[in-house]
Design an enzyme around this catalytic site. Structure first.
Site, PDB file in Angstrom:
ATOM      1  N   SER A 293      -0.623  -1.972  -6.900  1.00 17.56           N
ATOM      2  CA  SER A 293      -0.326  -0.822  -6.039  1.00 17.56           C
ATOM      3  C   SER A 293       1.018  -1.032  -5.368  1.00 17.56           C
ATOM      4  O   SER A 293       1.462  -2.165  -5.186  1.00 17.56           O
ATOM      5  CB  SER A 293      -1.396  -0.689  -4.953  1.00 17.56           C
ATOM      6  OG  SER A 293      -1.213  -1.697  -3.972  1.00 17.56           O
ATOM      7  N   ASP A 294       1.681   0.046  -4.982  1.00 15.58           N
ATOM      8  CA  ASP A 294       2.815  -0.104  -4.080  1.00 15.58           C
ATOM      9  C   ASP A 294       2.257  -0.617  -2.758  1.00 15.58           C
ATOM     10  O   ASP A 294       1.053  -0.528  -2.502  1.00 15.58           O
ATOM     11  CB  ASP A 294       3.564   1.218  -3.892  1.00 15.58           C
ATOM     12  CG  ASP A 294       5.009   0.972  -3.463  1.00 15.58           C
ATOM     13  OD1 ASP A 294       5.299  -0.111  -2.926  1.00 15.58           O
ATOM     14  OD2 ASP A 294       5.851   1.863  -3.661  1.00 15.58           O
ATOM     15  N   CYS A 295       3.159  -1.193  -1.910  1.00 17.18           N
ATOM     16  CA  CYS A 295       2.610  -2.002  -0.829  1.00 17.18           C
ATOM     17  C   CYS A 295       1.869  -1.168   0.199  1.00 17.18           C
ATOM     18  O   CYS A 295       2.441  -0.340   0.888  1.00 17.18           O
ATOM     19  CB  CYS A 295       3.687  -2.893  -0.260  1.00 17.18           C
ATOM     20  SG  CYS A 295       4.087  -4.106  -1.544  1.00 17.18           S
ATOM     21  N   SER A 297      -0.495   1.006  -0.689  1.00 24.55           N
ATOM     22  CA  SER A 297      -0.769   2.393  -1.069  1.00 24.55           C
ATOM     23  C   SER A 297      -2.254   2.719  -1.111  1.00 24.55           C
ATOM     24  O   SER A 297      -2.623   3.878  -0.955  1.00 24.55           O
ATOM     25  CB  SER A 297      -0.047   2.832  -2.341  1.00 24.55           C
ATOM     26  OG  SER A 297      -0.219   1.964  -3.391  1.00 24.55           O
TER      27      SER A 297
END
Ligand SMILES: *[C@@H]1O[C@H](CO)[C@@H](O)[C@H](O)[C@H]1NC(C)=O
Ligand SMILES: *[C@@H]1O[C@H](CO)[C@@H](O)[C@H](O)[C@H]1NC(C)=O
Length: 626
Positions: A293-295, A297
């Site tokens: 995941s993006d940080c 998200s």
């Protein structure tokens, strides 16, 4: 460095043992094995440590030994140690967009690793249109990354490159990308990833990551930010624009990871969409690796987007969609309860971990001593080498674009242009030249220094900074131009104008930069050259139309050696070989165009001009604006 046995008096020991102790001292900085340390016989003899066994079998063996509590603590970037199995903690988050970066907790500069080679920002390197160069940069970056890993200063999992399409010229992160063309972006992705990951079958030198999947190219525009944005995208645009670089990255580059983004696509957060993750990336494209995941998200789609009503449902949705690793603490906190409540099966958690553990094994992290493995010999001597720094210079030379050359005016002559006025807020740029997601450079050559190697320079800032809010420094700049054989104005942007979470509001030079350029050109005794530093395009039609401005160069953010490359181009030591990887629109283009409108194709009946060179219709824009 002290070693455990160094307390024995040296004098009483035979030469060979002293040599051995000295060697131990030299390796004292090297990191301990992540797992399967041969000094720990109890764990290193377990089947998951057997290098000769196929990786899927080693993964299955390890999964069978982990408790549920241990498993959920491995679902996050800051993965916990499992001491009873001899496994250390691991920080998954390192970055290497254009050189080993200090963004992310996995990398630390200092000590034996004060800096790393800082290549041009990606938009500049993309302008070379040279896949050989992109792969060569990847090889150098992964040499330096491995060296830093061996020294305990970096990880082996790098969340780079960023291959989102540079869809709107205002995007603050457009600089990080290879531009607006899907196939160019995909070719860049595959080449850079191959350079990073090496060419040793299933084994990985470092693990790269193509991000951020998908339709992410808006950070913060007019009250809409990436954490809340629902990108409404047509199937056609997904197919022939947004998917292309990611598909090429997975299929041609064999990337070891893909990152999902913060935004929603058509109402579903990308990190919770089984259609995007399980069906497309893993099912259709056959990703051999993990999805991260993006940080935060997962936290974002629960807390900010309120996509699910409980955090356990958010954790379950993400993992069932195909997410394997959370950058952030969320999955470590809520996954166990999600399983207890029956929202998720333990088998789903196992599938996620199988993907991350396999990548760690392909990296050699379960093979014991790092120094005994491929690349185990790389160390501080392999970082910032003359050859690496020369490649950074070469990349800048290949990426600089000659936008206009009236006459022609360039190249300058070191015989006729002996005194050069070097003017502008970026005239003595250093960190500005490396853009964002950079590290600590080995050294810099600013434009002032670079030009200083060819001519006597008169230096004037002209504006205090790129914002250029007043004209206090104009007269000094004008006087310098009056005295010099040639004037080079180094103008443009920096991270205060375009950055992550900072989209631009317009396309013109900031503040009073344009006025400075025109006034200096008017007063100059000799030739005037405009050099632009920026990630995004700038509308400089005023300069293109000014007969006193002889030439215009775009340098992007040209990296640690950018000033040397600019000077080489100005004096004809090298030809500017770059071609723009993004459209340079007129300022009016954005005046009535919401960044939130994702449509790529133009649409005459709603006065929509279309996006990128493939779809933007100049005449249509004109019939609307003119
Ligand atoms: C591409 O880059 C490589 C590495 O710098 C260089 O040797 C080669 O000449 C470049 N190719 C072109 C067509 O410029
Ligand atoms: C240019 O920048 C360098 C490095 O930041 C600095 O040491 C030097 O004094 C600057 N030169 C001028 C003329 O401002």
């Amino acid at each position: 460095m002290k070693t455990g046995i160094a307390t024995t008096t040296m004098a009483s020991l035979p030469q060979t043992i002293i040599l051995f102790l000295l060697l131990l001292g030299a390796f004292a900085q090297a990191r301990d094995p992540f797992a399967c340390d041969s000094k720990d016989v109890k764990t290193s003899s377990l089947p998951f440590c057997k290098v000769s066994m196929p990786i899927p079998n080693r993964v299955t063996d390890l999964l069978g030994r982990l408790t549920m509590q241990e498993k959920v603590r491995l679902l996050v970037n800051n993965a916990a140690a499992v001491p009873r199995l001899g496994i250390k903690g691991y920080e998954w988050w390192s970055e290497a967009l254009h050189g080993v970066s200090n963004v992310g907790p996995g990398t630390k500069f200092g000590g034996a690793f004060p800096g790393a080679t800082s290549f041009p920002q990606v938009i500049t390197t993309a302008a070379s249109f040279n896949a050989t160069l992109w792969e060569a940069i990847g090889r150098v970056v992964s040499d330096e990354a491995r060296a830093m890993y061996n020294g305990g200063a970096a990880g082996l999992t790098y969340w780079s490159p960023n291959v989102n399409i540079f869809r709107d010229p205002r995007w603050g992160r457009g600089q990080e990308t290879p531009g607006e063309d899907p196939v160019l972006a995909g070719t860049y992705a595959a080449s850079y990833v191959k350079g990073l990951q090496g060419n040793n079958g299933d084994r990985l030198k470092v693990a790269a990551c193509c991000k951020h999947f998908t339709a992410y190219d808006l950070d913060n525009w007019n009250g809409v930010d990436r954490f809340h944005f629902n990108a409404k995208v047509s199937k056609q645009d997904i197919e022939d624009t947004f998917d292309v670089p990611f598909k090429m990255c997975v299929q041609d580059g064999n990337v070891a990871s893909v990152m999902c983004s913060y935004n929603q696509v058509n109402g579903v957060p990308t990190c919770a969409d089984p259609n995007l993750l399980k069906r497309t990336i893993r099912g259709q494209w056959n990703l051999n690796g993990y999805i991260v995941s993006d940080c935060d998200s997962v936290g974002v789609f629960y807390n900010t987007q309120h996509y699910t009503s409980t955090p356990e449902e958010a954790a379950a949705d993400a993992i069932k969609a195909g997410l394997d690793l959370d950058c952030g603490p969320f999955l470590a906190q809520y996954t166990e309860n999600a399983v207890t409540r029956g929202l998720l099966k333990e088998a789903d958690v196992n599938s996620a971990l199988a993907n991350t553990l396999a990548v760690q094994m392909r990296l050699g992290m379960f093979d014991g001593e790092p120094s005994a493995q491929p690349f185990g010999n790389l160390g501080p001597k392999d970082v910032c080498t003359p050859a690496h720094q020369e490649l950074a210079l070469e990349a800048a030379r290949q990426g600089i674009v000659l936008l206009n050359n009236r006459g022609p005016s360039l190249p300058l002559s070191h015989l006729r242009h002996r005194t050069v006025a070097v003017i502008g807020p970026n005239s003595n740029a250093t960190v500005t030249m490396i853009g964002n997601y950079a590290g600590v450079a080995c050294a810099y050559t600013s434009p002032l220094q670079g030009i200083g190697n060819y001519a006597k320079t008169i230096h004037q800032m002209g504006c205090e900074d790129v914002a250029c809010n007043d004209d206090k420094l104009f007269s000094g700049a004008i006087n310098a131009a009056r005295q010099a054989d040639a004037t080079v104005l180094v103008m443009g942007l920096d991270q205060s104008i375009e950055a992550e979470f900072r989209d631009r509001t317009g396309l013109l030079l900031p503040g009073r930069q344009q006025e400075l350029v025109s006034k200096v050109a008017m007063a100059a005794k000799g030739l005037t050259i405009l050099v632009l530093m920026s990630g995004g395009p700038i509308d400089v039609s005023f300069a293109k139309n000014d007969p006193r401005i002889g030439a215009i160069l775009w340098a992007g953010y040209p990296g640690q050696a950018g000033g040397a490359a600019i000077a080489d181009v100005l004096y004809g030591t090298t030809n500017p070989e770059g071609k723009l990887p993004m459209t340079w629109y007129p300022q009016e283009y954005v005046s009535n165009l919401p960044m939130t409108d994702m449509a790529m194709r133009s649409s005459p009946n709603r006065n929509y001009p279309g996006r990128t060179y493939k779809f933007y219709k100049l005449h249509q824009l004109c019939s609307y604006h003119c």
